[in-house]
Design a protein around this motif. Structure first.
Motif, short mmCIF file in Angstrom:
data_model
loop_
_atom_site.label_atom_id
_atom_site.label_comp_id
_atom_site.label_asym_id
_atom_site.label_seq_id
_atom_site.Cartn_x
_atom_site.Cartn_y
_atom_site.Cartn_z
N ASN A 107 -19.15 1.60 12.45
CA ASN A 107 -19.17 0.89 13.83
C ASN A 107 -20.08 -0.09 14.10
O ASN A 107 -20.12 -0.51 15.38
N LYS A 108 -20.74 -0.37 13.01
CA LYS A 108 -21.81 -1.66 13.40
C LYS A 108 -20.93 -3.08 13.52
O LYS A 108 -21.62 -3.79 14.28
N VAL A 109 -19.79 -3.06 12.93
CA VAL A 109 -19.19 -4.31 13.05
C VAL A 109 -17.67 -3.78 13.27
O VAL A 109 -17.05 -3.02 12.98
N ARG A 110 -16.87 -4.55 14.32
CA ARG A 110 -15.59 -4.19 14.58
C ARG A 110 -14.66 -5.44 14.32
O ARG A 110 -15.02 -6.45 14.39
N PHE A 111 -13.53 -5.01 14.11
CA PHE A 111 -12.34 -5.92 13.84
C PHE A 111 -12.01 -6.70 15.12
O PHE A 111 -12.25 -6.29 16.24
N ALA A 112 -11.74 -8.01 14.99
CA ALA A 112 -11.41 -8.98 16.01
C ALA A 112 -10.17 -8.57 16.78
O ALA A 112 -9.74 -8.75 17.88
N SER A 113 -9.26 -7.98 15.78
CA SER A 113 -7.77 -7.56 16.21
C SER A 113 -7.02 -6.50 15.44
O SER A 113 -7.56 -6.20 14.38
N THR A 114 -6.30 -5.98 16.08
CA THR A 114 -5.47 -4.81 15.30
C THR A 114 -4.85 -5.77 14.04
O THR A 114 -4.86 -5.23 12.88
N ASP A 115 -4.38 -7.17 14.37
CA ASP A 115 -3.65 -7.53 13.06
C ASP A 115 -4.71 -7.86 11.80
O ASP A 115 -4.42 -7.74 10.89
N ALA A 116 -6.02 -8.08 12.51
CA ALA A 116 -6.94 -8.48 11.16
C ALA A 116 -7.20 -6.96 10.62
O ALA A 116 -7.67 -6.90 9.34
N LEU A 117 -7.29 -5.96 11.33
CA LEU A 117 -7.29 -4.41 10.52
C LEU A 117 -6.28 -4.03 9.69
O LEU A 117 -6.47 -3.88 8.51
N ILE A 118 -5.05 -4.42 10.15
CA ILE A 118 -3.96 -4.22 9.32
C ILE A 118 -4.12 -5.05 8.15
O ILE A 118 -3.51 -4.70 6.89
N THR A 119 -4.37 -6.61 8.25
CA THR A 119 -4.44 -7.46 6.90
C THR A 119 -5.44 -7.16 5.98
O THR A 119 -5.17 -7.28 4.92
N SER A 120 -6.48 -6.65 6.70
CA SER A 120 -7.65 -6.03 5.63
C SER A 120 -7.06 -4.91 4.76
O SER A 120 -7.08 -4.91 3.49
N ALA A 121 -6.33 -3.84 5.48
CA ALA A 121 -5.72 -2.98 4.59
C ALA A 121 -4.50 -3.43 3.62
O ALA A 121 -4.55 -3.09 2.33
N LEU A 122 -3.76 -4.46 4.00
CA LEU A 122 -2.79 -5.13 3.28
C LEU A 122 -3.56 -5.85 1.93
O LEU A 122 -3.01 -5.83 0.77
N ASN A 123 -4.62 -6.52 2.15
CA ASN A 123 -5.33 -7.40 1.13
C ASN A 123 -5.73 -6.28 0.30
O ASN A 123 -5.84 -6.57 -0.96
N ILE A 124 -6.37 -5.06 0.79
CA ILE A 124 -7.13 -4.28 -0.09
C ILE A 124 -6.11 -3.62 -1.27
O ILE A 124 -6.07 -3.53 -2.36
N VAL A 125 -4.74 -3.24 -0.57
CA VAL A 125 -3.60 -2.77 -1.52
C VAL A 125 -2.98 -3.67 -2.42
O VAL A 125 -2.86 -3.18 -3.55
N ASN A 126 -2.97 -4.72 -2.15
CA ASN A 126 -2.51 -6.01 -2.84
C ASN A 126 -3.32 -6.41 -3.92
O ASN A 126 -2.85 -6.60 -5.13
N ALA A 127 -4.56 -6.14 -3.67
CA ALA A 127 -5.55 -6.46 -4.60
C ALA A 127 -5.42 -5.44 -5.77
O ALA A 127 -5.54 -5.75 -7.01
N PHE A 128 -5.46 -4.22 -5.59
CA PHE A 128 -5.22 -3.16 -6.33
C PHE A 128 -3.81 -3.03 -7.05
O PHE A 128 -3.59 -2.54 -8.36
N ARG A 129 -2.80 -3.64 -6.52
CA ARG A 129 -1.48 -3.67 -7.10
C ARG A 129 -1.44 -4.59 -8.11
O ARG A 129 -1.03 -4.37 -9.43
N THR A 130 -2.38 -5.72 -7.88
CA THR A 130 -2.47 -6.73 -8.91
C THR A 130 -3.13 -6.37 -10.01
O THR A 130 -3.00 -6.36 -11.33
N LEU A 131 -4.23 -5.44 -9.85
CA LEU A 131 -5.12 -5.15 -10.94
C LEU A 131 -4.21 -4.34 -11.81
O LEU A 131 -4.26 -4.09 -12.90
N HIS A 132 -3.55 -3.16 -11.17
CA HIS A 132 -2.77 -2.31 -11.93
C HIS A 132 -1.56 -2.83 -12.83
O HIS A 132 -1.07 -2.19 -13.75
N ARG A 133 -0.94 -3.84 -12.13
CA ARG A 133 0.11 -4.59 -12.59
C ARG A 133 -0.33 -5.21 -14.03
O ARG A 133 0.39 -5.43 -15.14
N LYS A 134 -1.69 -5.50 -13.98
CA LYS A 134 -2.11 -5.94 -15.18
C LYS A 134 -2.77 -4.96 -16.31
O LYS A 134 -3.41 -5.40 -17.36
N GLY A 135 -2.29 -3.93 -16.15
CA GLY A 135 -2.66 -2.60 -16.88
C GLY A 135 -4.11 -2.24 -16.87
O GLY A 135 -4.55 -1.54 -17.82
#
Length: 432
Positions: A107-135
């Motif tokens: 809690n030293k840094v806070r998200f500017a909005s709920t949308d930014a929070l959910i977008t960060s989760a989506l970006n994390i998920v998608n990064a690892f989806r891409t990684l796993h798709r490449k074997g």
């Protein structure tokens, strides 16, 4: 060994990196700011003892040659030559607008909005989806691996030196960080792989949304002293999710664990059930862990449940409001339950300012970041709302007389009950 400012380190291929300053250090090595051909980079120099240095270096060389699986990875770019029995690798520097994930969790840094929070989760998920798709599998997923822009939700993944072909044990002999490792790794029954990555990913997401360890509750507090054996029991032999509906022995403790107690009820049932599946069924059977595409669908659905007040910008999660109820915002404004756009997969509330994304308007697209439409309010008559086409595709809708009307870029389709909109390969209906 540590390098001094101004020292140069030769790189494979003939270039050289000049030390500018020390940025930090961890269990594996020291990170420096360096210059190569006048440009700024980061250099990670290893200080730990290699189990198989030759194989570890070879894996890095292969990853460098293949290139980053996604632009969100701060991928190794160059290897250094060896010096005094060790070496390092060069990667891009983290931009200044990115924060450490650990600072967000504390809690030293806070998200500017709920949308930014959910977008960060989506970006994390998608990064690892891409990684796993490449074997490939990451094999050491933890809170130290991410930098996040809390204003936008953009994400960068660092420390990619343990990324290895899925099914192959990493040459660094890294099992993971306590609290993030899957139970089968803790118990020594498996090596890191894509399924253990899925467990670690669920931990990351739970911490992102609830700011707490999913297995740290009453059982942890009652332990008093956390020995290696007790940690093995809590995270390996018999892990119990703090919100397990069938086992309340490890609930978060009032006065000690305020974050999950406060935050868990704020999330819709479908998101809670995803975590329950991950940390109950998924603990016993790795094949029952949620893959990245399932998390992506859930997060897109979650993002679509939020309605913003056009006056004070306060938000309401429709998934927590009985259907048909009026919406009351912080400023006192009250609105009727909004229309929604349904296509069989997604249900998106239609409210001034609500956005449509490519994944909602283009068939087979999983692009959750490109805005293709926005709900706008008629300036002369605020009670009239419509969806503006911001995409490069032409949409269409059927008028009451049955005539098909085209909606090119920049045009607006009115929001009315039962109206069907034909997007790019997707047909959706507006419902009340």
């Amino acid at each position: 060994m540590e390098f001094k400012k101004g020292e140069t380190i030769k790189l494979e291929g003939g270039k050289a990196a000049k030390i500018v300053s020390k940025l930090g250090e961890g269990g594996q090595g020291i990170v420096y700011s360096v210059k190569i051909d006048g440009k700024d980079y980061a250099l990670k120099w290893y200080t730990f003892r290699f189990k198989d240095k030759k194989e570890f270096r070879k894996n890095l060389q292969v990853n460098i040659a293949n290139g980053a699986p996604d632009c969100k990875f701060l991928w190794p770019l160059y290897l250094t030559e060896e010096r005094n029995g060790s070496f390092g690798y060069v990667m891009n520097l983290r931009p200044g607008n990115f924060s450490d994930f650990s600072d967000i969790l504390n809690n030293k840094v806070r998200f500017a909005s709920t949308d930014a929070l959910i977008t960060s989760a989506l970006n994390i998920v998608n990064a690892f989806r891409t990684l796993h798709r490449k074997g490939l599998s990451y094999q050491d997923l933890n809170d130290g691996n991410f930098f996040i822009d809390v204003k936008t939700g953009d994400v960068l993944v660092c420390d990619n030196d343990n990324v290895t072909p899925d099914g192959m044990k990493n040459a660094g002999n890294i099992g993971g960080k306590p609290g993030y490792m899957a139970p089968e790794i803790v118990c020594g029954k498996a090596h890191p792989n894509s399924l253990t990555d899925c467990h670690s990913l669920a931990v990351i997401l739970f911490k992102l949304f609830c700011r707490h360890d999913p297995l740290m509750g009453k059982a942890y507090v009652d332990s008093v002293c956390i020995t290696e054996k007790r940690e093995w029991e809590l995270y390996g032999k018999k892990p119990v999710f703090i919100f397990d509906p069938q086992d309340d022995s490890n609930r978060p403790v009032v006065g000690i664990h305020p974050n999950p107690i406060k935050l868990w009820p704020r999330y819709p049932k479908f998101l809670q059930e995803a975590f329950i599946k991950s940390f109950c069924d998924g603990m016993k059977d790795p094949n029952k862990r949620l893959p990245e595409n399932e998390w992506q669908k859930l997060l897109i659905r979650f993002r679509g449940t939020f309605v913003k007040c056009p006056h004070c910008s306060s938000e309401i999660c429709l998934a927590l409001v009985p259907h048909g109820s009026s919406l009351k915002f912080e400023c006192g404004s009250s609105y009727s339950y909004p229309f929604a756009l349904e296509d069989g997969k997604h249900k998106t509330p239609l409210f001034p300012g609500a956005k449509l994304y490519s994944c909602l308007t283009s068939k087979d697209s999983d692009d959750y970041s490109t805005v293709t439409g926005e709900v706008i309010m008629n300036k002369n008559n605020p009670s009239l709302w419509g969806i503006k086409n911001l995409s490069d595709k032409e949409w269409a809708f059927a008028t009451q007389s049955g005539e098909m009307k085209e909606i090119p870029n920049g045009s607006v389709v009115p929001i009315a009950n039962d109206l069907e909109i034909h997007f790019d390969g997707i047909t959706a209906k507006i419902t009340k």
